[in-house]
Design a protein around this motif. Sequence first.
Motif, PDB file in Angstrom:
ATOM      1  N   VAL A 290     -14.516  49.491 -63.931  1.00 44.22           N
ATOM      2  CA  VAL A 290     -15.661  49.315 -64.837  1.00 44.22           C
ATOM      3  C   VAL A 290     -16.617  50.351 -65.094  1.00 44.22           C
ATOM      4  O   VAL A 290     -16.813  50.334 -66.650  1.00 44.22           O
ATOM      5  CB  VAL A 290     -16.559  48.020 -64.154  1.00 44.22           C
ATOM      6  CG1 VAL A 290     -17.968  47.902 -64.830  1.00 44.22           C
ATOM      7  CG2 VAL A 290     -15.793  46.526 -63.985  1.00 44.22           C
TER       8      VAL A 290
ATOM      9  N   GLN B  15     -17.085  50.683 -69.274  1.00 39.97           N
ATOM     10  CA  GLN B  15     -18.426  50.701 -69.772  1.00 39.97           C
ATOM     11  C   GLN B  15     -18.858  51.639 -70.752  1.00 39.97           C
ATOM     12  O   GLN B  15     -19.699  51.735 -71.715  1.00 39.97           O
ATOM     13  CB  GLN B  15     -19.455  50.411 -68.584  1.00 39.97           C
ATOM     14  CG  GLN B  15     -19.652  49.420 -67.878  1.00 39.97           C
ATOM     15  CD  GLN B  15     -20.558  48.265 -68.088  1.00 39.97           C
ATOM     16  OE1 GLN B  15     -20.117  47.266 -68.818  1.00 39.97           O
ATOM     17  NE2 GLN B  15     -21.793  48.592 -67.918  1.00 39.97           N
ATOM     18  N   LYS B  16     -18.269  52.877 -70.370  1.00 43.26           N
ATOM     19  CA  LYS B  16     -18.358  54.036 -71.141  1.00 43.26           C
ATOM     20  C   LYS B  16     -17.474  54.025 -72.168  1.00 43.26           C
ATOM     21  O   LYS B  16     -18.025  55.050 -73.068  1.00 43.26           O
ATOM     22  CB  LYS B  16     -18.258  55.404 -70.374  1.00 43.26           C
ATOM     23  CG  LYS B  16     -19.189  55.726 -69.071  1.00 43.26           C
ATOM     24  CD  LYS B  16     -18.890  56.754 -68.226  1.00 43.26           C
ATOM     25  CE  LYS B  16     -19.622  56.759 -66.774  1.00 43.26           C
ATOM     26  NZ  LYS B  16     -18.920  57.976 -66.257  1.00 43.26           N
TER      27      LYS B  16
ATOM     28  N   ARG C  93     -18.373  50.311 -78.333  1.00 40.82           N
ATOM     29  CA  ARG C  93     -19.715  50.199 -78.829  1.00 40.82           C
ATOM     30  C   ARG C  93     -19.595  50.407 -80.380  1.00 40.82           C
ATOM     31  O   ARG C  93     -20.357  49.842 -81.209  1.00 40.82           O
ATOM     32  CB  ARG C  93     -20.604  51.511 -78.197  1.00 40.82           C
ATOM     33  CG  ARG C  93     -21.396  51.088 -77.084  1.00 40.82           C
ATOM     34  CD  ARG C  93     -21.923  52.253 -76.625  1.00 40.82           C
ATOM     35  NE  ARG C  93     -20.894  53.096 -75.892  1.00 40.82           N
ATOM     36  CZ  ARG C  93     -21.166  54.489 -75.382  1.00 40.82           C
ATOM     37  NH1 ARG C  93     -22.495  55.066 -75.895  1.00 40.82           N
ATOM     38  NH2 ARG C  93     -20.433  55.277 -74.873  1.00 40.82           N
TER      39      ARG C  93
ATOM     40  N   LYS D 277     -29.074  46.483 -74.360  1.00 42.58           N
ATOM     41  CA  LYS D 277     -28.952  48.146 -74.016  1.00 42.58           C
ATOM     42  C   LYS D 277     -30.089  48.821 -74.002  1.00 42.58           C
ATOM     43  O   LYS D 277     -30.966  48.542 -74.662  1.00 42.58           O
ATOM     44  CB  LYS D 277     -27.818  48.624 -74.803  1.00 42.58           C
ATOM     45  CG  LYS D 277     -26.637  47.744 -74.781  1.00 42.58           C
ATOM     46  CD  LYS D 277     -26.047  47.554 -73.260  1.00 42.58           C
ATOM     47  CE  LYS D 277     -24.875  46.451 -73.385  1.00 42.58           C
ATOM     48  NZ  LYS D 277     -25.076  45.043 -73.364  1.00 42.58           N
TER      49      LYS D 277
ATOM     50  N   ARG E  49     -24.320  44.479 -68.042  1.00 37.42           N
ATOM     51  CA  ARG E  49     -22.859  44.574 -68.205  1.00 37.42           C
ATOM     52  C   ARG E  49     -22.437  44.408 -69.702  1.00 37.42           C
ATOM     53  O   ARG E  49     -23.136  43.579 -70.290  1.00 37.42           O
ATOM     54  CB  ARG E  49     -22.177  43.605 -67.458  1.00 37.42           C
ATOM     55  CG  ARG E  49     -22.106  44.050 -65.947  1.00 37.42           C
ATOM     56  CD  ARG E  49     -21.211  42.959 -64.980  1.00 37.42           C
ATOM     57  NE  ARG E  49     -19.911  43.319 -65.189  1.00 37.42           N
ATOM     58  CZ  ARG E  49     -19.147  43.700 -64.057  1.00 37.42           C
ATOM     59  NH1 ARG E  49     -19.694  43.939 -62.976  1.00 37.42           N
ATOM     60  NH2 ARG E  49     -17.931  44.017 -64.295  1.00 37.42           N
ATOM     61  N   ARG E  50     -21.841  45.333 -70.192  1.00 37.25           N
ATOM     62  CA  ARG E  50     -21.390  45.374 -71.450  1.00 37.25           C
ATOM     63  C   ARG E  50     -20.038  44.217 -71.576  1.00 37.25           C
ATOM     64  O   ARG E  50     -19.659  43.710 -70.542  1.00 37.25           O
ATOM     65  CB  ARG E  50     -20.688  46.857 -72.203  1.00 37.25           C
ATOM     66  CG  ARG E  50     -21.936  47.636 -72.158  1.00 37.25           C
ATOM     67  CD  ARG E  50     -21.504  48.984 -72.641  1.00 37.25           C
ATOM     68  NE  ARG E  50     -22.524  50.109 -72.647  1.00 37.25           N
ATOM     69  CZ  ARG E  50     -23.347  50.196 -73.835  1.00 37.25           C
ATOM     70  NH1 ARG E  50     -23.166  49.515 -74.792  1.00 37.25           N
ATOM     71  NH2 ARG E  50     -24.365  51.012 -73.587  1.00 37.25           N
TER      72      ARG E  50
ATOM     73  N   GLN F  69     -17.403  43.937 -72.870  1.00 31.34           N
ATOM     74  CA  GLN F  69     -15.880  44.176 -72.292  1.00 31.34           C
ATOM     75  C   GLN F  69     -15.743  44.112 -70.767  1.00 31.34           C
ATOM     76  O   GLN F  69     -14.617  44.070 -70.149  1.00 31.34           O
ATOM     77  CB  GLN F  69     -15.530  45.687 -72.829  1.00 31.34           C
ATOM     78  CG  GLN F  69     -16.008  46.877 -72.191  1.00 31.34           C
ATOM     79  CD  GLN F  69     -17.348  47.153 -73.033  1.00 31.34           C
ATOM     80  OE1 GLN F  69     -18.022  46.312 -73.710  1.00 31.34           O
ATOM     81  NE2 GLN F  69     -17.683  48.575 -72.921  1.00 31.34           N
ATOM     82  N   SER F  70     -16.738  44.155 -70.085  1.00 30.95           N
ATOM     83  CA  SER F  70     -16.565  44.262 -68.664  1.00 30.95           C
ATOM     84  C   SER F  70     -17.022  43.041 -67.951  1.00 30.95           C
ATOM     85  O   SER F  70     -17.203  42.615 -66.832  1.00 30.95           O
ATOM     86  CB  SER F  70     -17.650  45.231 -67.913  1.00 30.95           C
ATOM     87  OG  SER F  70     -17.319  46.474 -68.525  1.00 30.95           O
TER      88      SER F  70
END
Length: 373
Positions: free
Chosen positions: A60, A64-65, A70, A126, A311-312, A314-315
Amino acid sequence: MSVGKRLSFLIAYLIPVLAVLGYYLGGYYNFLTLAVVFGILPIMDLWIGPDASNPKEEDVPELQKEFYFRFLTYAWAWIQFGLVIWALWEVQTQPLSTLEWGAFVLAIGVNTGGIGITVAHELGHKNTKIEQWYSKFILMTVCYMHFFIEHNRGHHVNVSTHEDPASSRKGESFFSFYPRTVFGSLTSAWNLEKKRLGKLGKSVWTLENEMITSMIIPLLFISAVTGIFYAITGNLNWQVPAFFFVQSWIAFSLLELVNYIEHYGLARKEVSPGKFEKVLPIHSWNQNFSLSNAFLFQLQRHSDHHANAGRRYQSLRHFEESPQLPYGYELMILLALFPPLWFKVMDKKLDEWKKQHGETSVNSSGKREPATT
């Protein structure tokens, strides 16, 4: 995450293509967007089925990065802006029949609300200035910039309590919920800004009040667009602002339909007067159909989002203990527009889930309702 799942998030970008294609084909083809989103997509959801897989927790931090995820949200902001400007230009320069005008504005509203506000919601959570700016930029195009204030500082604090205008109650139809959430959210956002400015010793009547600027900026935007189009064509066309405000209404109405679905009848326990238990995955309805989840940037994994707002998309994870919707948001939206059908399906599911987990719900009077046995 597999390559296929990474690429699946690109499906959202097909929807503006459908709006443009339907427009240029003309006539009834303007309904193409609605036919795909509310017809073909739900059928494919049922055909492809759910995806309950979760990312490995050790993966994760890197997931996230990843800038790719994004970038998809940043790109959507500019696509939406371009789509709105293009649509307004077509309304300015082309004669449209009543049917074409109506179907065209619906197609644009599904884009700006169904996907656009979903992306704005993701970005608004965010803590980077660029992502928050993009969130407000998107919300400007649908006249709902106050959502950034109320959702983050109001809804996420009060979700699944009687204090939250965006949490629907058992037995409350969407048509009763709609004015309560729209005007309640406006009031909540104003009070949040009043409280924030009060702590700084400032009056609410200042441009530092984001509620005031959230009302002014969309008006300045559409006034500038209308004025520029007039300067280019020599025709001051009232249909340009009319189209802009109608597509905005469609967009934020879709948002409120989703709000209605996401927390229907669920309630957090009041541990002391005015104090509620921590937000848990059991306080949001969940759904895991693969296609609609990709289409909506995993918004349907709403339980994890509320329990872990940082949490973004995708996660986000699936939780088995969360209450599960029977269908994806597209079909649930249609169901919500027919209250007798909604209550028949959802009240039964809510009661079954409460009985299984011993949980409570909030009824349409705002009172807690114990689990049935």
